[in-house]
Design an enzyme around this catalytic site. Sequence first.
Site, PDB file in Angstrom:
ATOM      1  CB  SER A  49      -2.317  -3.041   1.252  1.00 54.37           C
ATOM      2  OG  SER A  49      -1.308  -3.871   1.776  1.00 54.37           O
ATOM      3  N   GLY A  50      -2.586  -6.061  -0.156  1.00 51.78           N
ATOM      4  CA  GLY A  50      -3.022  -7.448  -0.028  1.00 51.78           C
ATOM      5  C   GLY A  50      -3.168  -7.939   1.405  1.00 51.78           C
ATOM      6  CD  GLN A  78      -6.825  -0.693   7.701  1.00 54.90           C
ATOM      7  OE1 GLN A  78      -7.610  -1.631   7.815  1.00 54.90           O
ATOM      8  NE2 GLN A  78      -5.567  -0.789   8.102  1.00 54.90           N
ATOM      9  CB  CYS A 116       6.512   2.217  22.232  1.00 56.76           C
ATOM     10  SG  CYS A 116       7.816   2.408  23.423  1.00 56.76           S
ATOM     11  CG  ASN A 163      -4.547   3.547   9.920  1.00 57.17           C
ATOM     12  OD1 ASN A 163      -4.815   4.606   9.351  1.00 57.17           O
ATOM     13  ND2 ASN A 163      -3.501   3.409  10.698  1.00 57.17           N
ATOM     14  N   GLY A 175       0.829  -1.207   0.000  1.00 54.23           N
ATOM     15  CA  GLY A 175       0.000   0.000   0.000  1.00 54.23           C
ATOM     16  C   GLY A 175       0.864   1.257   0.000  1.00 54.23           C
ATOM     17  CB  THR A 176       3.952   2.066   1.884  1.00 54.85           C
ATOM     18  OG1 THR A 176       3.333   1.767   3.142  1.00 54.85           O
ATOM     19  CG2 THR A 176       4.902   3.229   2.045  1.00 54.85           C
TER      20      THR A 176
HETATM   21  N1  PLP Z   1      -2.711   3.141   4.518  1.00 58.02           N
HETATM   22  C1  PLP Z   1      -3.428   2.663   5.535  1.00 58.02           C
HETATM   23  C2  PLP Z   1      -4.724   3.317   5.889  1.00 58.02           C
HETATM   24  C3  PLP Z   1      -2.985   1.552   6.257  1.00 58.02           C
HETATM   25  O1  PLP Z   1      -3.679   1.102   7.299  1.00 58.02           O
HETATM   26  C4  PLP Z   1      -1.748   0.955   5.885  1.00 58.02           C
HETATM   27  C5  PLP Z   1      -1.203  -0.186   6.663  1.00 58.02           C
HETATM   28  O2  PLP Z   1      -1.348  -0.270   7.855  1.00 58.02           O
HETATM   29  C6  PLP Z   1      -1.054   1.482   4.791  1.00 58.02           C
HETATM   30  C7  PLP Z   1      -1.567   2.574   4.134  1.00 58.02           C
HETATM   31  C8  PLP Z   1       0.243   0.870   4.326  1.00 58.02           C
HETATM   32  O3  PLP Z   1       0.011  -0.356   3.678  1.00 58.02           O
HETATM   33  P1  PLP Z   1       1.226  -1.411   3.539  1.00 58.02           P
HETATM   34  O4  PLP Z   1       1.431  -2.014   4.881  1.00 58.02           O
HETATM   35  O5  PLP Z   1       0.734  -2.407   2.522  1.00 58.02           O
HETATM   36  O6  PLP Z   1       2.381  -0.636   3.039  1.00 58.02           O
END
Ligand code: PLP
Length: 387
Positions: free
Chosen positions: A199-200, A179, A322, A151, A72-73
């Site tokens: 994201s998978g 999400q 943390c 999230n 996703g990132t």
């Molecule tokens: N965006 C949101 C809202 C997420 O919750 C997350 C992962 O926690 C991401 C982006 C990032 O996804 P990935 O872990 O596949 O890079």
Amino acid sequence: MKTIIYLDNNATTQIAPEVLEVMVPLLRDGYGNPSSGYSLGRQAASALEQARAQVSALAGCREDEIIFTSCGTESINTAILSALSLDPDKKHIVTTTVEHSATIKLCEHLAQRGYEITWLPVDSSGLLDLDRLASAIRPDTALVTLLWANNETGVLFPVNDIAEIVKQKKTLLHVDAVQAFGKLPLTLADAGIHFLSASGHKIHAAKGVGALYINRRVKFTPLLRGSQEKGRRGGTQNLASIAGFGKAAKLAAEHLGSRQILDWRNAFEDHMLSTVPGCSVNGDRTQRLPNTTNLSFDGIESEGALILLDESGLCCSAGSACTSGSIHPSHVLKAMGFSNERARASLRFSFGRYNSAGDLARACELVPMMVAKLRELSPAGSPVIAA
Ligand code: PLP
């Protein structure tokens, strides 16, 4: 091994057995490169295209509007940077204060490179003021980028209304749907969204695979240059994980109509609110993902709560992170106007389809016990609970 009660499905999910069944033969025997012309490669290419069809079906878009990424990132970074490269004179981005760190960190980095970022605030329910969003968009705005579902709280932004505003202002819209994808019905065709990230590993596929929707009418600039994905994302595709993602998307589509997760979440939340004094829900309770509840329990510290719950096998998340020994209250809860104390007293529980009625019953026992124990241990004794 102790039984795990996994209520952290927004962090990641377990791989569905059907997904593993698709992945393992590809890892073991179907190791061809999808770009190779012989039959082993052609079989890999066909598995890749099947996954694209499955992911695009869940997204409600054309197959050629989906590219596969590593997470996703990466999708978020690709979408934002592609939008910015369209017109180098447009140096303004609109986003929100409650984004995932993938967006926040990139926007902070861009701010150091001369971009101006408007960070839209949210109210105490985690919701946006859409008039404020509309007036934040300027002629030099390159992009509006925001979450569909938060999230931490599960709170939803009204992406259809936002897309309408963005359309009128003639700028681009990227939606971080990491999400929401697979948890909410989605029809991207003609939704007015230009980019959407998924994201998978949030939908029972493997970690390290993502997808990016690129509206076919948008001019796109790749982040990783190379010949794969029709030149839109270089790098040999992570075939087994992508094929598993396709299967996971198909399964998610089949489960979209089910109320089971919503019923478990609501039963858990109602139980906490009615049996634990000083418990409140963080975030809007109607505009919300069906699987998430973020609760604060007056007088507890989430770090201690996580340790006690972990001892009993229950996994959930804290409203704080943390880093290098110091505890930072969640930026999302802080943006909603909560005190450090309330943010630190918050826990996120996120359900998934592999939970069971037994998990729900056990969580309903364990969490009140944990809260009572922490309050007993607290130096101030039991907190004064407002009626
Ligand atoms: N965006 C949101 C809202 C997420 O919750 C997350 C992962 O926690 C991401 C982006 C990032 O996804 P990935 O872990 O596949 O890079």
